[in-house]
Write a protein that holds these residues in place. Structure first.
Motif, PDB file in Angstrom:
ATOM      1  N   PRO A   1      -6.813 -40.922  16.872  1.00 30.85           N
ATOM      2  CA  PRO A   1      -7.394 -41.247  18.184  1.00 30.85           C
ATOM      3  C   PRO A   1      -8.918 -41.157  18.229  1.00 30.85           C
ATOM      4  O   PRO A   1      -9.557 -41.959  18.925  1.00 30.85           O
ATOM      5  N   TRP A   2      -9.512 -40.183  17.528  1.00 27.73           N
ATOM      6  CA  TRP A   2     -10.974 -40.060  17.578  1.00 27.73           C
ATOM      7  C   TRP A   2     -11.654 -41.314  17.053  1.00 27.73           C
ATOM      8  O   TRP A   2     -12.704 -41.715  17.569  1.00 27.73           O
ATOM      9  N   LEU A   3     -11.088 -41.945  16.025  1.00 31.57           N
ATOM     10  CA  LEU A   3     -11.673 -43.167  15.483  1.00 31.57           C
ATOM     11  C   LEU A   3     -11.495 -44.339  16.442  1.00 31.57           C
ATOM     12  O   LEU A   3     -12.416 -45.134  16.659  1.00 31.57           O
ATOM     13  N   ILE A   4     -10.312 -44.467  17.016  1.00 34.21           N
ATOM     14  CA  ILE A   4     -10.047 -45.585  17.920  1.00 34.21           C
ATOM     15  C   ILE A   4     -10.875 -45.471  19.197  1.00 34.21           C
ATOM     16  O   ILE A   4     -11.463 -46.452  19.666  1.00 34.21           O
ATOM     17  N   GLU A   5     -10.940 -44.261  19.748  1.00 37.50           N
ATOM     18  CA  GLU A   5     -11.602 -44.089  21.042  1.00 37.50           C
ATOM     19  C   GLU A   5     -13.122 -44.016  20.936  1.00 37.50           C
ATOM     20  O   GLU A   5     -13.830 -44.427  21.865  1.00 37.50           O
ATOM     21  N   HIS A   6     -13.637 -43.516  19.816  1.00 38.03           N
ATOM     22  CA  HIS A   6     -15.071 -43.229  19.758  1.00 38.03           C
ATOM     23  C   HIS A   6     -15.793 -43.796  18.527  1.00 38.03           C
ATOM     24  O   HIS A   6     -16.994 -43.567  18.380  1.00 38.03           O
ATOM     25  N   GLY A   7     -15.090 -44.508  17.645  1.00 36.39           N
ATOM     26  CA  GLY A   7     -15.743 -45.033  16.446  1.00 36.39           C
ATOM     27  C   GLY A   7     -16.401 -46.385  16.673  1.00 36.39           C
ATOM     28  O   GLY A   7     -15.797 -47.289  17.250  1.00 36.39           O
ATOM     29  N   ASN A   8     -17.649 -46.518  16.216  1.00 33.15           N
ATOM     30  CA  ASN A   8     -18.367 -47.795  16.249  1.00 33.15           C
ATOM     31  C   ASN A   8     -18.298 -48.405  14.850  1.00 33.15           C
ATOM     32  O   ASN A   8     -19.027 -47.986  13.950  1.00 33.15           O
ATOM     33  N   PHE A   9     -17.421 -49.379  14.657  1.00 32.53           N
ATOM     34  CA  PHE A   9     -17.187 -49.934  13.325  1.00 32.53           C
ATOM     35  C   PHE A   9     -18.242 -50.952  12.909  1.00 32.53           C
ATOM     36  O   PHE A   9     -18.196 -51.463  11.794  1.00 32.53           O
ATOM     37  N   ASN A  10     -19.189 -51.220  13.785  1.00 34.13           N
ATOM     38  CA  ASN A  10     -20.352 -52.013  13.388  1.00 34.13           C
ATOM     39  C   ASN A  10     -21.404 -51.145  12.718  1.00 34.13           C
ATOM     40  O   ASN A  10     -22.390 -51.657  12.195  1.00 34.13           O
ATOM     41  N   LYS A  11     -21.183 -49.839  12.766  1.00 36.07           N
ATOM     42  CA  LYS A  11     -22.109 -48.900  12.131  1.00 36.07           C
ATOM     43  C   LYS A  11     -21.321 -47.943  11.237  1.00 36.07           C
ATOM     44  O   LYS A  11     -21.228 -46.748  11.500  1.00 36.07           O
ATOM     45  N   LEU A  12     -20.754 -48.506  10.187  1.00 30.08           N
ATOM     46  CA  LEU A  12     -19.969 -47.740   9.225  1.00 30.08           C
ATOM     47  C   LEU A  12     -20.820 -47.415   8.001  1.00 30.08           C
ATOM     48  O   LEU A  12     -21.375 -48.325   7.373  1.00 30.08           O
ATOM     49  N   PHE A  13     -20.909 -46.141   7.679  1.00 30.58           N
ATOM     50  CA  PHE A  13     -21.689 -45.679   6.532  1.00 30.58           C
ATOM     51  C   PHE A  13     -20.765 -44.973   5.539  1.00 30.58           C
ATOM     52  O   PHE A  13     -19.726 -44.423   5.912  1.00 30.58           O
ATOM     53  N   ILE A  14     -21.169 -44.984   4.282  1.00 30.36           N
ATOM     54  CA  ILE A  14     -20.538 -44.157   3.266  1.00 30.36           C
ATOM     55  C   ILE A  14     -21.626 -43.308   2.626  1.00 30.36           C
ATOM     56  O   ILE A  14     -22.807 -43.672   2.659  1.00 30.36           O
ATOM     57  N   GLY A  15     -21.240 -42.173   2.058  1.00 28.84           N
ATOM     58  CA  GLY A  15     -22.248 -41.329   1.425  1.00 28.84           C
ATOM     59  C   GLY A  15     -21.632 -40.184   0.670  1.00 28.84           C
ATOM     60  O   GLY A  15     -20.441 -39.879   0.811  1.00 28.84           O
TER      61      GLY A  15
ATOM     62  N   HIS B   1      -8.715 -49.085  11.724  1.00 28.27           N
ATOM     63  CA  HIS B   1      -8.741 -48.655  13.123  1.00 28.27           C
ATOM     64  C   HIS B   1      -9.577 -49.581  14.002  1.00 28.27           C
ATOM     65  O   HIS B   1      -9.528 -49.472  15.236  1.00 28.27           O
ATOM     66  N   SER B   2     -10.355 -50.461  13.393  1.00 31.25           N
ATOM     67  CA  SER B   2     -11.315 -51.233  14.192  1.00 31.25           C
ATOM     68  C   SER B   2     -10.651 -52.183  15.181  1.00 31.25           C
ATOM     69  O   SER B   2     -11.240 -52.531  16.200  1.00 31.25           O
ATOM     70  N   ASN B   3      -9.413 -52.618  14.892  1.00 30.29           N
ATOM     71  CA  ASN B   3      -8.729 -53.488  15.859  1.00 30.29           C
ATOM     72  C   ASN B   3      -7.511 -52.810  16.483  1.00 30.29           C
ATOM     73  O   ASN B   3      -6.671 -53.469  17.107  1.00 30.29           O
ATOM     74  N   ASN B   4      -7.422 -51.480  16.283  1.00 32.65           N
ATOM     75  CA  ASN B   4      -6.351 -50.685  16.896  1.00 32.65           C
ATOM     76  C   ASN B   4      -4.968 -51.201  16.516  1.00 32.65           C
ATOM     77  O   ASN B   4      -4.031 -51.139  17.301  1.00 32.65           O
ATOM     78  N   ASN B   5      -4.853 -51.706  15.285  1.00 37.20           N
ATOM     79  CA  ASN B   5      -3.563 -52.225  14.815  1.00 37.20           C
ATOM     80  C   ASN B   5      -3.207 -51.501  13.522  1.00 37.20           C
ATOM     81  O   ASN B   5      -3.354 -52.027  12.432  1.00 37.20           O
ATOM     82  N   ILE B   6      -2.734 -50.246  13.674  1.00 36.24           N
ATOM     83  CA  ILE B   6      -2.510 -49.406  12.502  1.00 36.24           C
ATOM     84  C   ILE B   6      -1.409 -48.408  12.805  1.00 36.24           C
ATOM     85  O   ILE B   6      -1.268 -47.939  13.947  1.00 36.24           O
ATOM     86  N   ASN B   7      -0.628 -48.093  11.808  1.00 31.50           N
ATOM     87  CA  ASN B   7       0.371 -47.040  11.943  1.00 31.50           C
ATOM     88  C   ASN B   7      -0.305 -45.674  11.796  1.00 31.50           C
ATOM     89  O   ASN B   7      -1.262 -45.522  11.035  1.00 31.50           O
ATOM     90  N   ASN B   8       0.192 -44.692  12.508  1.00 32.19           N
ATOM     91  CA  ASN B   8      -0.348 -43.319  12.467  1.00 32.19           C
ATOM     92  C   ASN B   8      -1.857 -43.303  12.685  1.00 32.19           C
ATOM     93  O   ASN B   8      -2.621 -42.782  11.867  1.00 32.19           O
ATOM     94  N   PRO B   9      -2.334 -43.878  13.793  1.00 30.59           N
ATOM     95  CA  PRO B   9      -3.782 -43.951  14.013  1.00 30.59           C
ATOM     96  C   PRO B   9      -4.389 -42.589  14.332  1.00 30.59           C
ATOM     97  O   PRO B   9      -3.705 -41.668  14.784  1.00 30.59           O
TER      98      PRO B   9
ATOM     99  N   ASP C   1     -12.099 -57.203   8.331  1.00 29.75           N
ATOM    100  CA  ASP C   1     -13.431 -57.709   7.977  1.00 29.75           C
ATOM    101  C   ASP C   1     -14.547 -56.718   8.343  1.00 29.75           C
ATOM    102  O   ASP C   1     -15.667 -57.109   8.650  1.00 29.75           O
ATOM    103  N   VAL C   2     -14.226 -55.430   8.304  1.00 25.52           N
ATOM    104  CA  VAL C   2     -15.244 -54.397   8.540  1.00 25.52           C
ATOM    105  C   VAL C   2     -16.244 -54.408   7.384  1.00 25.52           C
ATOM    106  O   VAL C   2     -15.866 -54.575   6.220  1.00 25.52           O
ATOM    107  N   LYS C   3     -17.514 -54.246   7.703  1.00 21.80           N
ATOM    108  CA  LYS C   3     -18.570 -54.217   6.696  1.00 21.80           C
ATOM    109  C   LYS C   3     -19.206 -52.824   6.661  1.00 21.80           C
ATOM    110  O   LYS C   3     -19.344 -52.166   7.695  1.00 21.80           O
ATOM    111  N   ILE C   4     -19.592 -52.402   5.469  1.00 22.58           N
ATOM    112  CA  ILE C   4     -20.349 -51.157   5.325  1.00 22.58           C
ATOM    113  C   ILE C   4     -21.803 -51.452   5.671  1.00 22.58           C
ATOM    114  O   ILE C   4     -22.431 -52.313   5.052  1.00 22.58           O
TER     115      ILE C   4
END
Length: 330
Positions: free
Chosen positions: A157-171, A147-155, A195-198
């Motif tokens: 919207p909450w991720l595209i409109e409000h996600g900060n992919f420079n601050k991606l966490f897993i847990g 979703h970080s470059n808005n080039n995805i099938n079946n996106p 090229d998204v980084k965790i």
């Protein structure tokens, strides 16, 4: 003509053929019960207590992966929030992202940390033996990253409109923490889309083990050790058995912890948790591995395993959430 007497249909007795404590029961007709499973909780928009909106989504995969996404209250339409991809616990065999226990916990955390959370409903054993859950979670993370470059099938919207992919966490907690570790290892070996980084990994009361006990762990023969039993049931064909690298991250053949694909890690343990020693062991392993990121450690000495879920209103649980809020917002 001879008379016939109607025959009474035979009653098929449903018997338990496998029982794993109160976690799992498998019956002679193939059906499965999970007695310890907490009840379902529905998603909701604009929760009155937290302002959080949640909804259930389907992540494209074969088969699709169900998930629940949480969005903080929007006060500015241009707001961007950190993203946490979360993996629930349950020894790989029970619990659900849709359970009341996890729904309430993640809703609280999302509101206090001001973070989007995507909680993954990965496939459970024994219907889907390991390593299926790891593949599910990696596929879900790849889809989210796309979703970080808005080039995805079946996106979404909450991720595209409000996600900060420079601050991606897993847990995750317990088995979910095990999954989070393995996802971080995979991210160190394979690039995510765009090229998204965790940025960070949250490892809570991790479910690891090995053939040889560590620290104060008692010596128990494998046939009498419930952790051995659970692992072999969830992953019956695991190479190296209990010392499989998925379960023993410090064992022979395991990828070097130096390769963990994130910049920050917090390892959380509880003093009265039977898995405490494994959390400390993992933390020390990362610390001594040569990994270049920032490593943090948090312990609540007077609590047990996943106390933040079992006693969510306790002072300890509130302190725990605030510690993780600080980690995400740092």
């Amino acid at each position: 003509m001879a008379s016939t007497t109607p025959t009474t249909p035979k009653t098929i007795t449903k018997e338990i053929v496998t029982e794993m404590g109160n976690i799992l029961r498998i019956f002679s007709d193939g059906s499965i019960e999970r007695p310890k499973q907490s009840p379902f909780a529905p998603p909701s928009l604009n929760d009155p207590n937290t302002g959080i909106s949640s909804k259930d989504i389907q992540i494209p995969h074969n088969p699709t992966i169900s998930s629940r996404i949480y969005l903080p209250k929007i006060t500015n339409p241009l707001s961007k929030f950190p993203i946490l991809v979360y993996f629930h616990g349950g020894v790989f065999m029970f619990e659900s992202t849709f359970s009341k226990k996890y729904h309430e916990h993640l809703k609280t955390f999302a509101s206090q940390a001001n973070v989007i959370i995507v909680s993954i409903e990965y496939s459970l054993a024994p219907e889907y033996p390991l390593p299926t859950c790891y593949h599910d979670c990696w596929a879900a993370l790849k889809w989210i990253s796309s979703h970080s470059n808005n080039n995805i099938n079946n996106p979404e919207p909450w991720l595209i409109e409000h996600g900060n992919f420079n601050k991606l966490f897993i847990g995750g907690d317990s088995a979910g923490a095990n999954i989070a570790h393995n996802i971080a290892i995979q991210a160190g070996l394979e690039n995510l889309p765009c090229d998204v980084k965790i940025l960070g990994a949250i490892i809570i009361h991790p479910y690891f083990y090995s053939a040889n006990p560590i620290g104060s762990e008692p010596i128990i023969e494998p046939e009498n050790n419930i952790i051995h039993t659970f692992w072999h049931f969830a992953y019956p064909n695991a190479p190296f058995g209990i010392d499989n690298p998925r379960f023993n991250p410090l064992g022979e053949g395991a990828p070097s912890l130096e390769k963990l694909g994130c910049s920050r890690i917090i390892v959380c343990v509880a003093g009265k948790d039977k898995l405490r020693e494994r959390g400390v062991w993992y933390w020390e392993g990362v610390k001594n591995s040569g990994w270049k990121g920032k490593l943090e450690f948090f312990e609540e000495k007077d609590e047990g395993h996943v106390y933040q879920l079992v006693k969510p209103e306790s002072e300890s649980a509130k302190i725990f959430i605030q510690r993780l809020v600080g980690f995400v917002q740092e």
